[in-house]
Design a protein around this motif. Structure first.
Motif, short mmCIF file in Angstrom:
data_model
loop_
_atom_site.label_atom_id
_atom_site.label_comp_id
_atom_site.label_asym_id
_atom_site.label_seq_id
_atom_site.Cartn_x
_atom_site.Cartn_y
_atom_site.Cartn_z
N THR A 39 10.76 10.26 -10.88
CA THR A 39 11.29 9.07 -11.56
C THR A 39 12.40 9.39 -12.54
OG1 THR A 39 9.64 9.26 -13.33
CG2 THR A 39 9.05 7.92 -11.42
N GLY A 40 12.69 10.68 -12.73
CA GLY A 40 13.70 11.05 -13.69
C GLY A 40 13.29 10.79 -15.13
N GLY A 41 11.99 10.57 -15.35
CA GLY A 41 11.51 10.31 -16.71
C GLY A 41 11.79 8.90 -17.19
N ASN A 42 12.21 8.00 -16.30
CA ASN A 42 12.45 6.60 -16.69
C ASN A 42 11.11 5.91 -16.95
OD1 ASN A 42 12.70 3.59 -16.00
ND2 ASN A 42 14.86 4.21 -16.18
N PRO A 43 10.89 5.36 -18.15
CA PRO A 43 9.57 4.79 -18.48
C PRO A 43 9.13 3.68 -17.53
CG PRO A 43 10.90 5.04 -20.45
CD PRO A 43 11.81 5.31 -19.30
N LEU A 44 10.04 2.76 -17.20
CA LEU A 44 9.66 1.65 -16.33
C LEU A 44 9.32 2.14 -14.92
CD1 LEU A 44 12.25 -1.07 -17.44
CD2 LEU A 44 9.84 -0.87 -18.09
N LEU A 45 10.10 3.12 -14.45
CA LEU A 45 9.82 3.66 -13.11
C LEU A 45 8.52 4.46 -13.12
CD1 LEU A 45 13.38 4.83 -11.98
CD2 LEU A 45 12.24 2.64 -11.54
N LEU A 46 8.25 5.13 -14.23
CA LEU A 46 6.99 5.86 -14.34
C LEU A 46 5.81 4.90 -14.27
CD1 LEU A 46 7.76 8.54 -17.08
CD2 LEU A 46 6.74 9.02 -14.85
N LYS A 47 5.93 3.78 -14.97
CA LYS A 47 4.84 2.79 -14.95
C LYS A 47 4.65 2.23 -13.55
CE LYS A 47 5.18 1.36 -19.80
NZ LYS A 47 5.43 0.25 -20.74
N GLU A 48 5.75 1.95 -12.88
CA GLU A 48 5.65 1.41 -11.51
C GLU A 48 4.99 2.42 -10.58
OE1 GLU A 48 5.98 -1.74 -8.99
OE2 GLU A 48 6.75 -1.73 -11.04
N LEU A 49 5.35 3.70 -10.76
CA LEU A 49 4.79 4.74 -9.91
C LEU A 49 3.29 4.90 -10.17
CD1 LEU A 49 4.94 7.12 -7.94
CD2 LEU A 49 5.71 8.56 -9.84
N THR A 50 2.89 4.95 -11.44
CA THR A 50 1.47 5.13 -11.74
C THR A 50 0.64 3.94 -11.27
OG1 THR A 50 1.89 4.31 -13.99
CG2 THR A 50 1.83 6.69 -13.68
N GLU A 51 1.22 2.74 -11.35
CA GLU A 51 0.51 1.57 -10.83
C GLU A 51 0.29 1.70 -9.33
OE1 GLU A 51 2.54 -2.01 -11.84
OE2 GLU A 51 2.41 -1.66 -14.01
N ALA A 52 1.33 2.17 -8.62
CA ALA A 52 1.20 2.34 -7.17
C ALA A 52 0.18 3.42 -6.83
CB ALA A 52 2.56 2.68 -6.57
N LEU A 53 0.20 4.51 -7.58
CA LEU A 53 -0.75 5.60 -7.33
C LEU A 53 -2.19 5.14 -7.58
CD1 LEU A 53 1.23 8.52 -9.02
CD2 LEU A 53 0.76 8.29 -6.57
N ALA A 54 -2.38 4.39 -8.66
CA ALA A 54 -3.72 3.89 -8.96
C ALA A 54 -4.19 2.90 -7.91
CB ALA A 54 -3.73 3.25 -10.35
N ALA A 55 -3.26 2.03 -7.47
CA ALA A 55 -3.63 1.03 -6.46
C ALA A 55 -4.02 1.68 -5.14
CB ALA A 55 -2.47 0.06 -6.24
N GLU A 56 -3.39 2.83 -4.84
CA GLU A 56 -3.68 3.55 -3.59
C GLU A 56 -4.85 4.53 -3.77
OE1 GLU A 56 -2.22 3.37 -0.58
OE2 GLU A 56 -0.67 1.91 -1.07
N HIS A 57 -5.44 4.54 -4.98
CA HIS A 57 -6.57 5.43 -5.30
C HIS A 57 -6.22 6.91 -5.06
CE1 HIS A 57 -8.97 1.81 -5.68
NE2 HIS A 57 -8.62 1.45 -4.44
#
Length: 754
Positions: free
Chosen positions: A35-53
């Motif tokens: 994500t290049g350390g972008n906070p919004l992209l980090l949040k989007e990524l972690t949400e996707a990872l959590a949703a995919e378990h």
């Protein structure tokens, strides 16, 4: 965000979702990288990872990179729906133009006025989609995306038709603004062919720019696209020739189809001869000598007596065939007679004349005629840069000087390596490195030889230069044998692709000689003898008699001695000694004297070994000198001259240890032990112990250059620099660059007069 701040955010977001908190540093680092350390992209990524378990562990790092683009694309789509309408065209325009896009150019491509584009850019910056590129002009800022994946997400939403149109428009905008031609070409590469003559012209101009900066692979990419446009009928021949010539620098196999078509299209003309020279060179590199010869002989029919330079170059190529295909009498017919005919006219200072001189010198060197040296020196002295199809010819001049132990050959080879790097020619770089490795080997600089050979082998593996394997493999194998790495030498000889038994045709004598050498050291003496004799047969088929190039007789003599056939061994060794005396180069003569001495009877051995030491003492062949010292010292020890033996063996040990010749070191230590002589302390350390390459790396390192900068200046790989630096550290007793700098300061202080 920094990597540490990014890790804290990821841990926090996982905790909010009720998922296990990440503890693996590699997983957290992957999230930051994706994500290049972008906070919004980090949040989007972690949400996707959590949703995919996805469990936050090292084994799931690939899923971070797999889910990252999809998560970012969703976030970008959501953002874009919330932004003003003008933001959409601008993001597409900047995605097409790439990072660092000029706002005025992006505005025109997006169909916006400048003020509207600036407002849209600021909205996109606030939304963390765009950012101001650095460096940037405050009056006309340049813009880019906050992360490459954001650009990818935007770019992939553009339809193919719109993408084609946008890149064509971008190319025209950049052309009109007098941007660098290759920036224009990068957009034309992404357009669809449409038969546009201007596109061909622009791409061709970009190809010339790429060649000028030493990037033939990039030039070929532009020329292939120009060929697909397609070009006007009248331009196709020139374009094919340009494309084939560019490709030949990096991949001979890929060049052949383009050069073949160009050759077929061309009518009888000087241009067809130029194409024939390039095509034949590419075919020869692929070990297709018969086809190369036919092309070159046809080229003779397209010349006139006034085409002196072309005739020199064609004859140089044709005369090289017997040296590459010694086992083909049908290809040799009438060619060898022309060597004598072309030897007599006054030599030319033109490049074609120099090429011809080098090939004739190669023939003379192979048969052991000392006239080869003067001819090669004349051809290579202050040689200007020539056409790229000439290096095959130059290599025979290098071979003649290397075999004669001429010191100036390294200067010529260094210049050739530099030129090949400057032109981006893998073909020429490989050739120059092969012969420079051979020169280092014959001088006993094993580390330098191994480094050059290793770089050349890597280049061969990434191209189609099969012919190079037949010289390069044996050179590297000989280095490894001298270092005691027999298993590696075995693998290197297998790398050549030469089967066992080797075919009767082709440039096989180098491989066969090294194979015999290795077999003898492996204890397979009968096989070694047969292989050494096969090397002699192959070398003789090329007219070869010079032991400075292939010392197969002395190798066979050593095998015969091990098999108890001492009379035959001495006969074979004496035959090589006679030939070596005629060629008179120190290394070959010293070796022949040494081996004849070790096989001699009575006091004869001491006399021959003394001659070997005397002949080699002031020569550049230091490792061969060490071998002569060792064998002479051993002979004196057997004759009871213990004091002199100790001095000779100790001197030999110094050289052998400095050059990393492990088997020779052990041989000398064993001899000292048998004699009951304690070797003096040997410390291969200090600035005086550095090899030429290590000295160059040391000088640049203490001047503050990075490994990458050193590699660029010396035209070697960064890995080669690391190897040399490690050796420098070991020899100088330091462990870091800081200590290296301190050592340099102390050395300079000590050198200053009081």
């Amino acid at each position: 965000m920094s990597a540490e701040a990014s890790a804290s955010l990821v841990i926090s977001e996982f905790a909010k979702s009720g998922s296990p908190e990440p503890e693996d540093d590699g997983f957290l680092s992957a999230c930051w990288s994706a994500t290049g350390g972008n906070p919004l992209l980090l949040k989007e990524l972690t949400e996707a990872l959590a949703a995919e378990h996805v469990e936050p562990t090292a084994e799931h790092i690939p899923q971070v990179y797999a889910l990252g683009p999809r998560a970012i694309a969703r976030r970008v789509a959501l953002w874009m729906r919330r932004l003003p309408h003008s933001c959409g065209p601008l993001t597409c325009a900047i995605a097409v133009l790439g990072d660092g896009a000029d706002l005025s150019c992006a505005a025109e491509l997006a169909g916006l006025d400048r003020d509207e584009a600036l407002q849209a850019a600021k909205s996109l910056e606030h939304a963390q989609i765009l950012h101001t590129a650095v460096p940037s002009d405050a009056m006309n800022p340049r813009w880019g995306f906050v992360h490459p994946l954001v650009r990818t997400a935007v770019y992939e939403e553009i339809t193919p038709v719109d993408c084609h149109r946008a890149h064509r428009t971008a190319a025209h905008l950049l052309r009109d603004s007098e941007a660098e031609i290759e920036k224009v070409a990068l957009h034309l590469l992404r357009t669809l062919p449409s038969g546009d003559a201007e596109t061909v012209t622009l791409l061709w101009s970009a190809a010339r720019s790429a060649l000028a900066r030493g990037s033939p692979g990039t030039a070929a990419k532009y020329l292939r696209r120009a060929l697909a446009e397609p070009p006007p009928t009248g331009d196709r021949l020139d374009l094919l020739f340009a494309l084939g010539s560019a490709m030949r620098r990096v991949d001979s196999a890929a060049a052949v189809p383009y050069l073949t078509e160009a050759h077929e299209l061309a009518g009888p003309s000087r241009q067809r001869v130029e194409i024939a020279l390039a095509l034949g060179d590419a075919l020869l590199a692929l070990r297709r000598a018969e086809e190369a010869l036919a092309i070159w002989q046809q080229g003779l029919n397209d010349t006139t007596p006034q085409d002196t330079e072309l005739l020199y170059r064609l004859n140089a190529c044709i005369l090289s065939i017997p040296l590459y295909e010694p086992g083909r009498p049908d290809l040799r017919k009438d060619i060898l007679g022309r060597v004598a005919a072309l030897r007599s006219p006054k030599p030319s200072e033109s490049m074609g004349g120099r090429y011809l001189d080098c090939v004739i010198a190669g023939h003379d060197a192979i048969i052991g005629d000392p006239r080869a040296v003067v001819r090669a020196q004349r051809a290579l002295r202050d040689a200007p840069t020539g056409p790229p199809d000439g290096q095959m010819s130059l290599s025979f001049g290098w071979l003649a000087l290397i075999s004669a132990d001429r010191r100036e050959v390294l200067g010529s080879l260094d210049a050739a390596v530099e030129q090949a790097h400057r032109q981006g020619s893998v073909n020429d770089l490989t050739g120059a490195l092969v012969y420079r490795a051979m020169a280092w080997l014959y001088r006993g600089y094993l580390d330098e030889a191994a480094a050059d050979a290793s770089d050349a082998m890597h280049a061969v593996d990434t191209s189609s230069l099969d012919l190079r394997r037949l010289v390069l493999g044996p050179v590297q194998a000989e280095v490894q044998i001298e270092q005691g790495a027999l298993s590696r030498a075995q693998a290197t000889l297998e790398w050549t692709g030469v089967p066992d038994p080797a075919p009767l045709t082709g440039l096989m004598y180098y491989v066969l000689y090294s194979r015999a050498h290795l077999l003898r050291l492996q204890g397979r003496t009968t096989e070694a003898l047969n292989t050494a004799l096969a090397a002699g047969t192959s070398f003789s088929a090329a007219g070869g008699d010079n032991p400075a190039i292939v010392p197969w007789r002395s190798e066979a003599a050593l095998c015969l001695h091990l098999l108890g056939r001492d009379e035959d061994a001495r006969t074979m060794a004496d035959s090589e000694l006679r030939l070596a005396r005629y060629w008179s180069a120190p290394r070959a003569l010293g070796r022949a004297l040494r081996i004849a001495g070790t096989l001699g009877e009575g006091d004869a051995d001491v006399g021959l070994l003394r001659q070997a030491v005397t002949r080699l003492k002031d020569s550049p062949a230091r490792l061969e000198y060490a071998k002569a010292l060792a064998d002479y010292g051993a002979a004196l020890r057997r004759h009871g001259v213990r004091s002199q033996a100790r001095t000779l063996l100790s001197d030999a040990l110094d050289i052998a240890e400095a050059r990393g010749a492990a088997p020779l070191v052990q041989q000398i230590k064993d001899e000292l032990h048998v004699a009951g002589i304690r070797p003096r302390r040997h410390a291969v350390t200090g600035l005086q112990s550095l090899t030429p390459s290590e000295q160059r790396v040391y000088d640049l390192a203490i001047a503050g250059h990075t490994n990458r900068e050193i590699a660029q200046q010396l035209f070697v790989t960064a890995k080669t620099v690391e190897v040399h630096l490690s050796s420098v550290y070991r020899k100088l007793g330091v462990t870091s660059r800081r200590q290296l700098g301190g050592l340099s300061e102390r050395t300079h202080s000590a050198d200053e007069p009081e």
